[in-house]
Design a protein around this motif. Structure first.
Motif, short mmCIF file in Angstrom:
data_model
loop_
_atom_site.label_atom_id
_atom_site.label_comp_id
_atom_site.label_asym_id
_atom_site.label_seq_id
_atom_site.Cartn_x
_atom_site.Cartn_y
_atom_site.Cartn_z
N GLY A 35 63.80 82.02 17.85
CA GLY A 35 62.40 82.40 18.03
C GLY A 35 61.46 81.44 17.31
O GLY A 35 60.27 81.70 17.22
N CYS A 36 61.99 80.34 16.79
CA CYS A 36 61.19 79.39 16.01
C CYS A 36 60.96 78.08 16.76
O CYS A 36 60.57 77.07 16.14
N ALA A 37 61.17 78.06 18.05
CA ALA A 37 61.06 76.82 18.81
C ALA A 37 59.65 76.24 18.74
O ALA A 37 59.49 75.03 18.60
N ALA A 38 58.62 77.09 18.81
CA ALA A 38 57.25 76.58 18.80
C ALA A 38 56.95 75.82 17.51
O ALA A 38 56.36 74.74 17.54
N SER A 39 57.38 76.39 16.37
CA SER A 39 57.10 75.70 15.11
C SER A 39 57.97 74.44 14.97
O SER A 39 57.55 73.45 14.39
N HIS A 40 59.18 74.47 15.55
CA HIS A 40 60.02 73.28 15.53
C HIS A 40 59.38 72.15 16.33
O HIS A 40 59.34 71.00 15.89
N TYR A 41 58.86 72.48 17.50
CA TYR A 41 58.21 71.47 18.32
C TYR A 41 56.93 70.96 17.66
O TYR A 41 56.58 69.79 17.81
N ALA A 42 56.24 71.82 16.90
CA ALA A 42 55.05 71.37 16.17
C ALA A 42 55.42 70.31 15.14
O ALA A 42 54.69 69.32 14.97
N VAL A 43 56.57 70.50 14.47
CA VAL A 43 57.05 69.49 13.52
C VAL A 43 57.35 68.19 14.27
O VAL A 43 56.95 67.10 13.83
N GLN A 44 58.04 68.30 15.40
CA GLN A 44 58.38 67.09 16.17
C GLN A 44 57.12 66.36 16.64
O GLN A 44 57.06 65.13 16.57
N GLU A 45 56.14 67.10 17.12
CA GLU A 45 54.91 66.47 17.60
C GLU A 45 54.16 65.79 16.46
O GLU A 45 53.64 64.69 16.61
N CYS A 46 54.12 66.45 15.30
CA CYS A 46 53.48 65.85 14.14
C CYS A 46 54.19 64.56 13.74
O CYS A 46 53.55 63.55 13.45
N MET A 47 55.52 64.61 13.74
CA MET A 47 56.29 63.41 13.38
C MET A 47 56.05 62.29 14.38
O MET A 47 55.97 61.12 13.99
#
Length: 89
Positions: A35-47
């Motif tokens: 259920g944490c995919a959105a926050s994981h993708y936010a990290v990836q986008e920021c990186m």
């Protein structure tokens, strides 16, 4: 056996698009189920944007918090199942 070409650019932080016949990465499956995919993708986008994890600490912390909450829920569920299983014996 051909080895994949190594990138001279370092990590590619952008989310990879899955090919039709390609299996989903086990880590991606785990994150999706959490259920944490959105926050994981936010990290990836920021990186991908900053190329420096120090600029992404709010996103990293949000992902860490989400995963911690998910792990706590999972532990509670496993404990509940264990207690229910031993009550039936």
């Amino acid at each position: 056996m051909r080895l994949p070409k190594m990138s001279t650019q370092g990590h590619t932080w952008a989310r990879q698009v899955k090919k039709e016949n390609e299996e989903e990465d086990p880590l991606d499956q785990l994150i999706s189920r959490s259920g944490c995919a959105a926050s994981h993708y936010a990290v990836q986008e920021c990186m991908a944007q900053h190329q420096d994890w120090r600029h992404c600490q709010p996103q990293v912390q949000a992902f860490r918090d989400c995963m911690s909450e998910q792990q706590a829920r999972r532990r509670e569920e496993l404990q509940r199942r264990k207690e229910q299983g031993s009550a039936h014996h």
